[in-house]
Design a protein around this motif. Structure first.
Motif, PDB file in Angstrom:
ATOM      1  N   CYS A 139       1.030  -1.385   0.056  1.00 16.87           N
ATOM      2  CA  CYS A 139       0.110   0.088   0.063  1.00 16.87           C
ATOM      3  C   CYS A 139       1.009   1.213   0.067  1.00 16.87           C
ATOM      4  O   CYS A 139       1.819   1.533   0.923  1.00 16.87           O
ATOM      5  CB  CYS A 139      -0.898   0.013   1.260  1.00 16.87           C
ATOM      6  N   CYS A 202      -7.083   5.249   7.798  1.00 16.05           N
ATOM      7  CA  CYS A 202      -6.702   4.837   6.335  1.00 16.05           C
ATOM      8  C   CYS A 202      -6.751   5.977   5.448  1.00 16.05           C
ATOM      9  O   CYS A 202      -7.034   7.019   5.681  1.00 16.05           O
ATOM     10  CB  CYS A 202      -7.870   3.791   5.734  1.00 16.05           C
ATOM     11  N   ASN A 204      -5.472   5.417   2.027  1.00 10.49           N
ATOM     12  CA  ASN A 204      -5.678   4.752   0.701  1.00 10.49           C
ATOM     13  C   ASN A 204      -6.759   5.345  -0.225  1.00 10.49           C
ATOM     14  O   ASN A 204      -8.210   5.204   0.244  1.00 10.49           O
ATOM     15  CB  ASN A 204      -5.820   3.368   0.738  1.00 10.49           C
ATOM     16  N   VAL A 211      -7.538  -2.186  -2.801  1.00 11.89           N
ATOM     17  CA  VAL A 211      -7.362  -1.917  -1.247  1.00 11.89           C
ATOM     18  C   VAL A 211      -7.374  -3.219  -0.650  1.00 11.89           C
ATOM     19  O   VAL A 211      -6.404  -3.580   0.045  1.00 11.89           O
ATOM     20  CB  VAL A 211      -8.184  -0.905  -0.539  1.00 11.89           C
ATOM     21  N   GLY A 218      -7.894  -1.774   5.291  1.00 13.64           N
ATOM     22  CA  GLY A 218      -8.298  -0.577   4.437  1.00 13.64           C
ATOM     23  C   GLY A 218      -9.571  -0.111   4.112  1.00 13.64           C
ATOM     24  O   GLY A 218     -10.231  -0.976   3.972  1.00 13.64           O
TER      25      GLY A 218
END
Length: 285
Positions: A139, A202, A204, A211, A218
């Motif tokens: 990630c 999170c 992302n 994810v 996530g």
């Protein structure tokens, strides 16, 4: 006699020149001195005195002077209390503005629950690891847990969680100076109101399928939190849940609904969340 004169004359010349220089410096110092306004010292006394650099200035003295000159704003000093900010506003002849105290949070709880691209064996620092393919985490927004933020904190209030392997902030001792925010190479540490009951762990912004492939906790932008919130305080933006703290009432319904566990209750909220989930499960029977 000539030897004596050869020694004493240079000494006298040097002493005369030193006297002239000393007088010149003293005279010019008085003539060219820039008086420091006493209000700058008053402002500095009301600042937190952390000298953390989170405001962008080397220390509180320089920040106080910049405030007096109108080159910056008091809101940039998070460690200073709201009451002291009001005193500073009065000194500067400004209207009193309400500003809520904040606390730093790490917008990532992946840690050892996130996929590793490789086993990093180099110097234990996030900045160093970041140089190698953006770090060890699959990630690109994932906390590497290599202590750059920990080492930057002047108040020792951030540590690597033993359970998750990601950085966590001690809300009680955080002065919100911003040192960790600036130090993190992933830019996943931010500030939220100190009164907040939960936050999004999170950062992302990729789509849900991506994810899921890199992290167990996530945000997948499923929208359950948004649909569940009774006050419209949580929405999706760029594939990521965002909380509007001016609307949030701390009911924890979004955290209960989140299938990924990336909406994290702060401190005592953990037990509250467990109880609420148990009550919801019981009601379904």
């Amino acid at each position: 006699m000539e030897i004596f004169l050869g020694i004493i004359v240079p000494i006298l010349i040097v002493m005369a020149l030193a006297g002239i220089f000393a007088f010149s410096l003293s005279y010019l110092g008085d003539k060219m001195a820039v008086d420091r306004d006493a209000r700058i010292d008053d402002i500095e006394r009301y600042l937190a005195g952390a000298n953390c650099g989170g405001c962008g200035y080397p220390g509180c003295s320089q920040f106080a002077e910049a405030l007096f000159k109108g080159e910056t704003d008091i809101s940039r000093c998070n460690p200073t209390s709201a009451d002291n900010k009001k005193h500073i506003a009065n000194i500067l002849g400004m209207d009193e503005t309400e500003s809520e105290d904040t606390v730093a949070v790490v917008h990532c709880a992946g840690g050892n629950r996130a996929v590793d691209k490789y086993d990093y064996q180099g110097y234990g620092d996030c900045r160093s690891a970041e140089i190698l393919s953006g770090g060890s985490k699959a990630c690109e927004y994932g906390c590497m847990g290599l202590c750059t933020c920990v080492n930057s904190c002047p108040n020792n209030c951030i540590a690597i969680s033993k359970s998750t392997g990601a950085s966590e902030v001690d809300r009680g001792s955080c002065i919100s100076c911003g040192a960790c925010v600036a130090a993190c190479p992933k830019k996943i540490i931010g500030r939220i109101p100190k009164s907040a009951k939960l936050y999004i762990a999170c950062s992302n912004t990729t789509k849900g399928k991506e994810v899921i492939g890199v992290c167990k906790v996530g945000c997948i932008s499923c929208g359950k939190c948004e649909r569940t919130c009774p006050n419209g305080a949580i929405t999706l933006s760029d594939n990521l849940a965002v909380i509007d703290y001016s609307k949030c009432i701390g009911c924890m319904q979004c955290a209960i609904a989140c299938p990924r566990g990336c909406i994290v209750p702060i401190n005592t909220g953990v037990e509250t969340l467990k109880n609420l989930k148990a009550e919801k499960a019981e009601a379904k029977k």
